[in-house]
Design an enzyme around this catalytic site. Sequence first.
Site, mmCIF file in Angstrom:
data_model
loop_
_atom_site.group_PDB
_atom_site.id
_atom_site.type_symbol
_atom_site.label_atom_id
_atom_site.label_comp_id
_atom_site.label_asym_id
_atom_site.label_seq_id
_atom_site.Cartn_x
_atom_site.Cartn_y
_atom_site.Cartn_z
ATOM 1 N N LYS A 1 -10.225 0.510 -1.173
ATOM 2 C CA LYS A 1 -10.123 0.341 0.292
ATOM 3 C C LYS A 1 -11.372 0.867 0.996
ATOM 4 C CE LYS A 1 -6.978 1.458 4.145
ATOM 5 N NZ LYS A 1 -5.716 2.161 4.485
ATOM 6 N N CYS B 1 -4.786 -3.162 4.156
ATOM 7 C CA CYS B 1 -4.352 -2.619 5.441
ATOM 8 C C CYS B 1 -5.420 -2.617 6.536
ATOM 9 C CB CYS B 1 -3.773 -1.225 5.219
ATOM 10 S SG CYS B 1 -2.672 -0.717 6.562
ATOM 11 N N GLU C 1 0.858 -1.185 0.000
ATOM 12 C CA GLU C 1 0.000 0.000 0.000
ATOM 13 C C GLU C 1 0.895 1.236 0.000
ATOM 14 O OE1 GLU C 1 -3.695 1.837 2.584
ATOM 15 O OE2 GLU C 1 -2.151 0.723 3.648
HETATM 16 N N1 LIG Z 1 -2.298 7.817 6.305
HETATM 17 C C1 LIG Z 1 -1.120 7.253 6.774
HETATM 18 C C2 LIG Z 1 -0.524 6.308 5.771
HETATM 19 C C3 LIG Z 1 -0.792 4.905 6.113
HETATM 20 C C4 LIG Z 1 -2.225 4.514 5.982
HETATM 21 C C5 LIG Z 1 -2.401 3.090 5.825
HETATM 22 N N2 LIG Z 1 -2.435 2.394 7.063
HETATM 23 C C6 LIG Z 1 -3.555 1.732 7.482
HETATM 24 O O1 LIG Z 1 -4.582 1.725 6.863
HETATM 25 C C7 LIG Z 1 -3.613 0.946 8.749
HETATM 26 C C8 LIG Z 1 -2.518 0.944 9.691
HETATM 27 C C9 LIG Z 1 -2.877 -0.057 10.761
HETATM 28 C C10 LIG Z 1 -2.187 0.256 12.001
HETATM 29 C C11 LIG Z 1 -2.418 -0.697 13.123
HETATM 30 S S1 LIG Z 1 -4.130 -0.911 13.441
HETATM 31 C C12 LIG Z 1 -4.271 0.215 14.729
HETATM 32 C C13 LIG Z 1 -2.891 0.487 15.232
HETATM 33 N N3 LIG Z 1 -2.537 1.865 15.154
HETATM 34 C C14 LIG Z 1 -1.370 2.071 14.604
HETATM 35 O O2 LIG Z 1 -0.775 3.162 14.546
HETATM 36 N N4 LIG Z 1 -0.901 0.921 14.165
HETATM 37 C C15 LIG Z 1 -1.826 -0.177 14.372
HETATM 38 C C16 LIG Z 1 -0.122 8.332 7.029
HETATM 39 O O3 LIG Z 1 -0.349 9.448 6.581
HETATM 40 O O4 LIG Z 1 0.840 8.036 7.700
#
Ligand SMILES: N[C@@H](CCCCNC(=O)CCCC[C@@H]1SC[C@@H]2NC(=O)N[C@@H]21)C(=O)O
Length: 472
Positions: free
Chosen positions: A165, A198, A66
């Site tokens: 997504k 994700c 991703e």
């Molecule tokens: N928008 C973000 C870029 C990354 C987005 C994509 N990531 C996701 O969709 C999910 C990440 C899952 C993280 C796990 S689940 C909850 C927990 N919280 C976290 O920080 N990590 C875990 C950008 O701008 O950085």
Amino acid sequence: MLASFWCSVKKFIAAVYEHNVILPEETATPVTKQEALDLMNRNIDILENAIKRAAQKGAHIIVTPEDGIYGWRFTRETINPYLEDIPDPKVNWIPCNDPKRYGINPVQTRLSCLAKQNSIYVVANIGDKKYCNTSEAGCPKDGQYNYNTAVVYDSEGKLIARYHKQHLFLGETQFNAPHEAEIVSFDTPFGRFGIFICFDVLFHDPAVALVVDHNVDTILFPTAWMNVLPHLSAIEFHSAWAMGMGVNFLSSNTHLTTRRMTGSGVFSPENIGPYYYNMDSEDGHLVISELIAHPRNTSTYYGIKWNQYASTIKKFPSGTNVFKGNVFFDEFTFTELKEPQGSYTICQNDLCCHLSYKKARNDAHKIHKNEIYVIGAFDGLHVVEGQYHLQVCTLLKCLSSDLQTCGESVDTASTKFESFSLSGNFSTNFVFPEVLLDKVNLAPNMFKVNTCIMLIICFYEVRLFCSCDCIK
Ligand SMILES: N[C@@H](CCCCNC(=O)CCCC[C@@H]1SC[C@@H]2NC(=O)N[C@@H]21)C(=O)O
């Protein structure tokens, strides 16, 4: 001949690439289309190298991460030059053969050509845009939907899957979620594949529905996952999802240690890994492994009636030393493991967790006295970064000998457990078994999910199957 046919299990080779993505400069004003394309091509150059290496090693399919082509730090305006209009795969399109059929789509064309020229299925994450009429309900004010999109090209370069997504993560304000979860699956000579992205993995739709209602064998999972201990490190949770759901899980993460992004793997229900987890350097990495095409025929774990199973387990008193502590914003009920060996039950709301354990002799008495372990239970609604119901039974090392630190992230441990068994009366069949060792190592071949319930069921109902082992 017949015998060998019956005995053979169809296999294929899968690859995932953890990519240290080249990020765009943070900007409030959109770059030109050419500048956006230049940045994306620099990332695709690196992915191309990984695709070629995977193909040379015989891989049938490769997953890339991703955000692996355009990165992040976007607004709705600044993502725009990176987006292409991705048609519905029903149109039967090989962009490499017919690049102009749907306008100017250099990224789709290049990905399609990489798949075709290397005879390998390629999974990538790009941005899709769909114009809409602002007078229509739901249409964004700027007149277009922007989607965080996974695409799959087959080994002839044909677009065979497109997935938008559903569960956007915090900060993904540049994108829209589809009005309904899309269920995207496709068949290949090496099984049925489903795809999601994700954060989707924490929700029922489309993730669980793909397995339960659409019988996919293998999940394709591009991700940009920031690790959170103790329960949500990428390799930890994604390998557990494969085991819990009884499917292969091809997880490809971005690599950026300053954002705790690392952890990719080729996971199956029976085998944890191979995987890549590296917080010591900024290197990308290719992971390749052979998988069984139809793992669900060979996996017995999925479908255990946990509640029924737990009700057969003797309950032990948790004593008076019950206390509360936070695990990633959830308030758990804990009790400390006081003895070198023992059994405890701890409950919260409708969930009761049972632990029996025995520490290794030397460790229990001497060297690691300062390492405090607790058993914990949580049954409630998680409300931070999205809402989802959770039931968790856990055995955790506390950060320090101060009980107030129990539940905080810890990534080292020295105590050795000779054995332990942890179970709970979960009110769902979707249970994800995680075991994480010192320095964020998984525990392949070191633990099994107890299928005694199979034995109990067959004992009373179907005597024929009673020869199955208690511990699988
Ligand atoms: N928008 C973000 C870029 C990354 C987005 C994509 N990531 C996701 O969709 C999910 C990440 C899952 C993280 C796990 S689940 C909850 C927990 N919280 C976290 O920080 N990590 C875990 C950008 O701008 O950085």
